[in-house]
Motif scaffolding. Structure first.
Motif, short mmCIF file in Angstrom:
data_model
loop_
_atom_site.label_atom_id
_atom_site.label_comp_id
_atom_site.label_asym_id
_atom_site.label_seq_id
_atom_site.Cartn_x
_atom_site.Cartn_y
_atom_site.Cartn_z
N ALA A 517 0.83 -1.22 0.00
CA ALA A 517 0.00 0.00 0.00
C ALA A 517 0.86 1.26 0.00
N HIS A 518 2.03 1.19 0.61
CA HIS A 518 2.93 2.36 0.64
C HIS A 518 3.63 2.56 -0.70
N ARG A 519 3.74 1.48 -1.48
CA ARG A 519 4.57 1.52 -2.69
C ARG A 519 4.18 2.63 -3.65
N LYS A 520 2.89 2.79 -3.90
CA LYS A 520 2.51 3.78 -4.90
C LYS A 520 2.71 5.21 -4.40
N HIS A 521 2.93 5.36 -3.10
CA HIS A 521 3.21 6.69 -2.56
C HIS A 521 4.72 6.93 -2.43
N GLY A 522 5.51 5.93 -2.77
CA GLY A 522 6.96 6.08 -2.71
C GLY A 522 7.52 6.12 -1.31
N ARG A 523 6.80 5.56 -0.35
CA ARG A 523 7.28 5.59 1.04
C ARG A 523 8.27 4.45 1.30
N LEU A 524 9.12 4.68 2.25
CA LEU A 524 10.08 3.66 2.66
C LEU A 524 9.46 2.86 3.81
N ALA A 525 9.02 1.64 3.48
CA ALA A 525 8.37 0.79 4.48
C ALA A 525 9.41 0.01 5.26
N VAL A 526 9.24 -0.02 6.59
CA VAL A 526 10.20 -0.68 7.47
C VAL A 526 9.43 -1.57 8.44
N ALA A 527 9.96 -2.76 8.69
CA ALA A 527 9.38 -3.64 9.70
C ALA A 527 10.49 -4.18 10.60
N ILE A 528 10.23 -4.19 11.89
CA ILE A 528 11.15 -4.82 12.85
C ILE A 528 10.38 -5.97 13.47
N GLY A 529 10.84 -7.18 13.22
CA GLY A 529 10.08 -8.34 13.67
C GLY A 529 10.94 -9.39 14.33
N GLY A 530 10.34 -10.16 15.20
CA GLY A 530 11.06 -11.19 15.93
C GLY A 530 11.38 -12.40 15.07
N ASP A 531 12.38 -13.14 15.53
CA ASP A 531 12.77 -14.34 14.79
C ASP A 531 11.70 -15.42 14.87
N GLY A 532 11.06 -15.55 16.04
CA GLY A 532 10.01 -16.55 16.17
C GLY A 532 8.84 -16.25 15.25
N ASP A 533 8.44 -15.00 15.19
CA ASP A 533 7.34 -14.59 14.32
C ASP A 533 7.69 -14.87 12.86
N VAL A 554 13.80 -5.92 9.26
CA VAL A 554 14.89 -6.08 10.21
C VAL A 554 14.48 -7.14 11.23
N VAL A 555 15.28 -8.19 11.32
CA VAL A 555 14.96 -9.27 12.25
C VAL A 555 15.54 -8.94 13.63
N HIS A 556 14.66 -8.79 14.59
CA HIS A 556 15.05 -8.64 15.98
C HIS A 556 15.26 -10.07 16.49
N ASN A 557 16.47 -10.55 16.29
CA ASN A 557 16.75 -11.97 16.49
C ASN A 557 17.29 -12.21 17.90
#
Lengths: 642, 122
Positions: A517-533, A554-557
């Motif tokens: 959804a962010h792509r067409k607006h040219g936004r920089l999408a970021v996710a920080i997620g756990g290794d288990g998830d 980014v994996v919060h490992n």
């Protein structure tokens, strides 16, 4: 194939379903404001051969497709595509399943080749399909369609639907079905058949239906779409029969698609809103607490106006981006203290009012709730949290109520009160700065340690994105809310909250959907997620690579299901058995997971594992450069538990 | 229940302050083995909530270092913990092991000042 007769009243007097469905097409959704669709070409309907009941081979038993004896210029599922376009759907997430093969074929050969073109988001698992739709809707503000196989497909997708339901997010789910037993070609079809498929998820979807005709489908689709976007938002399910999808549509058949109305969310009753304003203006220490409140830029602006008109403290429970993180009235870090001291608490779309109060009902405190959850609640799943006594409960959408509330506060604020408000605001502004300093000092602790602290992780990420139009796609509870403490966020799309029901496996899919959804607006999408998830649903990242969806993951490992370690420890010490074995079943080690290799194997640029905090910034910078070129990238970072 | 526990903890903490006001008490505490303390800190799962360096963080657990609580206060907290913090009885962690853990926490260096870290000053 069937020669059965349709009941009158469903598809036209005396007309069998297949006869009724012959070859209709839609001349573009723009022409269907009133939704009349006329069939354009005739389709022959030669006699269909019945499927033999004499199973002579395993191939036959597994469901050899019935012989194709006719070409179809149009079909039921083409019409379904037109209905989806008519309501505004742009994307369809799916992993294939033969109970919706008719619709699948229509999406790719009709929906994707004619305007306005749909895009099929190719997925690896129904749970990821729904999660992608979940994340997309929170950014786009409208549902994505999500096609799922009957029985097993919906079973896979069920947990993700529960997440969406608890997070008040619309998903337009379509589930295949083979309702007529004589259309089930082999034993697999029987295993994939269910009389009432949506019953599986009825406890945690807003509405469902199993339409029996195309007109019925159109009505139910528009009803589902409308209902899903009427607060409280939520997912809906339509079970679509295979025969309804695959049957031809007759020339000249007029199919009606009902008009989708503009939806006016329910606002609070005017007298009650004036009373809330009166109480807030008179309060000495009012506290505004917001959870899933702001869906639009306008509502974020109104939240600021309300707080500034009162010079009142705001606590953002972080279900959404409800208030700018660096606004002087943002007192989120002082949540417990302010909730204990407030004389008036205004809760806006709070799921857990009891939790906000810290489980204490202070006598004399006026508690007010404005929430759409009071308008729609189900009984079996207990996501409604503990009942909290309030003095005034306004069953309404908080966002829709804000304009009237802001205006009422302004009208009822006497000029003599303004100096008091100003002084209160000045104190809160200083408190905000004090909180910021405390956060920075806390973030400095263990700055150079290994494993890398979550504070350093978040600070390093922000360093690489702060000059971009960034958007964070994850909730931050597992990173101790460091982004809210250290970053500056001012736009409504920069934070979209968490899974809703704490169902693991959410973020990989949801972040891909949000990034789409962010792509067409040219936004920089970021996710920080756990290794288990991530181990629940890594296949979602393949979808990002396949569709070139730019996302920094980014994996919060921390190499464990960290939260659970503490719970097991607690049990072990309670039973006096020692705690040195608490990691068993919780740790994700021996072997360690190499997420960089995993990501690379499914087409992502990747870095890591990064364990030296001094190398983290450089690795992130390289990954951000890839994302800015339109590709997903993953950075695996070995971190502290939280 | 919570009030009783809190009172016990506070009494222990106050007692600790008195005890550790004397040089002899400091000497007692120094008997802990920091190397063994680090091993216990990691093996017993303390770091899962409080961080490898005891830095802690938000809801996961308060920071323990630098400037850890005195030995008796740590012991009191472990023996009478409430909420998410498990109760660690002597059968699970001995007094001597707690002394080792405190010695490890005391050995950790102070944090940099936040003002000296550019990334924390945006």
């Amino acid at each position: 194939m069937s020669e059965r007769k349709e009941p009158e009243g469903l598809t036209g007097a005396g007309m069998g379903r297949r006869g009724f469905l012959k070859t209709a097409t839609l001349a573009g959704s723009g022409a269907v404001a009133q939704g009349v669709v006329a069939a354009s070409q005739p389709a022959e309907q030669p006699a269909q051969r019945r499927h033999s009941v004499q199973m002579a081979s395993r191939e036959a038993e597994q469901g050899t497709p019935p012989p194709v004896t006719a070409t179809q210029a149009s079909c039921g599922s083409d019409f379904m595509v037109d209905v989806m376009r008519h309501v505004g759907i742009e994307y369809v997430a799916a992993i294939p399943g033969n109970t919706f093969k008719g619709l699948h074929e229509s999406v790719i050969n009709y929906g994707m080749t004619s305007a306005p073109a749909l895009e099929l988001v190719s997925c690896m698992h129904e749970e990821m399909s729904v999660a992608i739709a979940h994340g997309y809707a929170k950014v786009a503000g409208k549902p994505m369609a999500c096609m799922m196989h009957s029985t097993v497909g919906l079973q896979h997708g069920a947990m993700a639907l529960y997440n969406a339901y608890a997070d008040r997010v619309p998903v337009f789910a379509i589930v295949g079905a083979i309702l007529d037993a004589k259309d089930r070609h082999g034993y697999v079809d029987w295993q994939h058949s269910v009389f009432d498929g949506p019953a599986l998820v009825r406890d945690f979807t807003k509405w469902d239906d199993t339409p029996l005709s195309l007109s019925h489908f159109a009505e139910s689709a528009v009803r589902a779409y409308k209902f899903s976007l009427t607060p409280p938002w939520g997912p809906t399910v339509l079970a679509v029969d295979q025969e309804l999808q695959e049957g031809a549509v007759a020339k000249g058949t007029a199919l009606l698609i009902p008009q989708l109305p503009q939806i006016a969310p329910p606002a609070g009753e005017a007298g009650a809103v004036r009373e809330v304003a009166r109480v807030l203006v008179a309060a000495e220490r009012p506290l505004i607490v917001a959870d899933r409140t702001a869906r639009t830029p306008e509502s974020l602006r109104l939240m600021i106006e309300l707080a500034e008109a009162l010079q009142a403290a705001v606590v953002d429970v972080s279900g959404r981006m409800n208030f700018p993180w660096r606004h002087p009235l943002n007192q989120t870090q002082r949540r417990a203290e302010l909730a204990a001291r407030a004389d008036v608490i205004l809760g806006l779309e709070l799921t857990d009012y009891w939790g906000v109060l810290g489980g204490r009902l202070v006598p004399g405190v006026k508690r007010i709730s404005i929430s759409s959850i009071d308008l729609y609640m189900k009984s079996n799943y207990q996501d409604f949290e503990r009942f909290t006594p309030v003095d005034l409960a306004i069953a309404a959408d908080a966002e829709a109520t804000l304009p009237a509330l802001v205006e009422a506060v302004r009208q009822q604020t006497p000029s003599r009160r303004r100096a008091f408000f100003k002084a209160r605001g000045a104190r809160l502004a200083q408190d905000h700065l004090d909180s910021l300093e405390q956060s920075r000092n806390a973030a400095a602790i263990g700055w150079d340690s290994q494993p890398i602290t979550t504070a350093r992780l978040c600070a390093e990420i922000y360093e690489q994105i702060r000059n971009e139009d960034w958007a964070l796609c994850n909730g931050t509870v597992f990173q101790n809310y460091w982004p809210q403490q250290l970053w500056t966020a001012t736009r409504h799309y920069q934070y979209i909250g968490d899974a809703g029901a704490y169902g693991l496996g959410y973020l990989p899919g949801a972040s891909v959907g949000a990034a789409l959804a962010h792509r067409k607006h040219g936004r920089l999408a970021v996710a920080i997620g756990g290794d288990g998830d991530l181990m629940f649903s890594p296949g979602a990242l393949w979808s990002a690579a396949h569709h070139k969806i730019p996302l920094l993951y980014v994996v919060h490992n921390n190499r464990a299901y960290h939260q659970e370690i503490m719970f097991v420890q607690s049990m072990a010490v309670k039973r006096q058995r020692g705690i040195d074995r608490a990691h068993i079943g919780n740790a994700i080690t021996e072997p360690n997971v190499d997420f960089a290799k995993l990501a690379a194997s499914i087409g992502l640029y990747s870095e890591g594992p990064v364990s030296d905090p001094g190398e983290l910034g450089t690795a992130l910078r390289r990954a951000v450069a890839v994302v800015k070129q339109g590709q997903p990238a993953l950075v695996d970072v070995i971190c502290q538990g939280r | 229940m919570h009030i009783v526990r809190f009172a016990a903890l506070m009494a222990a903490a106050v007692g600790t302050l008195v005890v550790f006001g004397s040089p002899g008490a400091v000497a007692d505490e120094m008997r802990g083995n920091a190397v063994e303390g680090k091993r216990l800190f990691l093996a017993d799962g303390c770091y899962q909530c409080h961080g490898t360096t005891g830095a802690g963080g938000g809801m996961a657990g308060p920071h323990l270092a630098p400037d850890p609580l005195p030995l008796e206060a740590v012991k009191a907290k472990l023996r009478t913990a409430s909420g998410r913090m498990p109760v660690y009885t002597a059968a699970v962690i001995s007094d001597a092991q707690i002394a080792d853990i405190v010695a490890y926490l005391q050995s950790l260096p102070r944090a940099k000042a936040a003002k000296d870290i550019p990334l924390l000053n945006h």
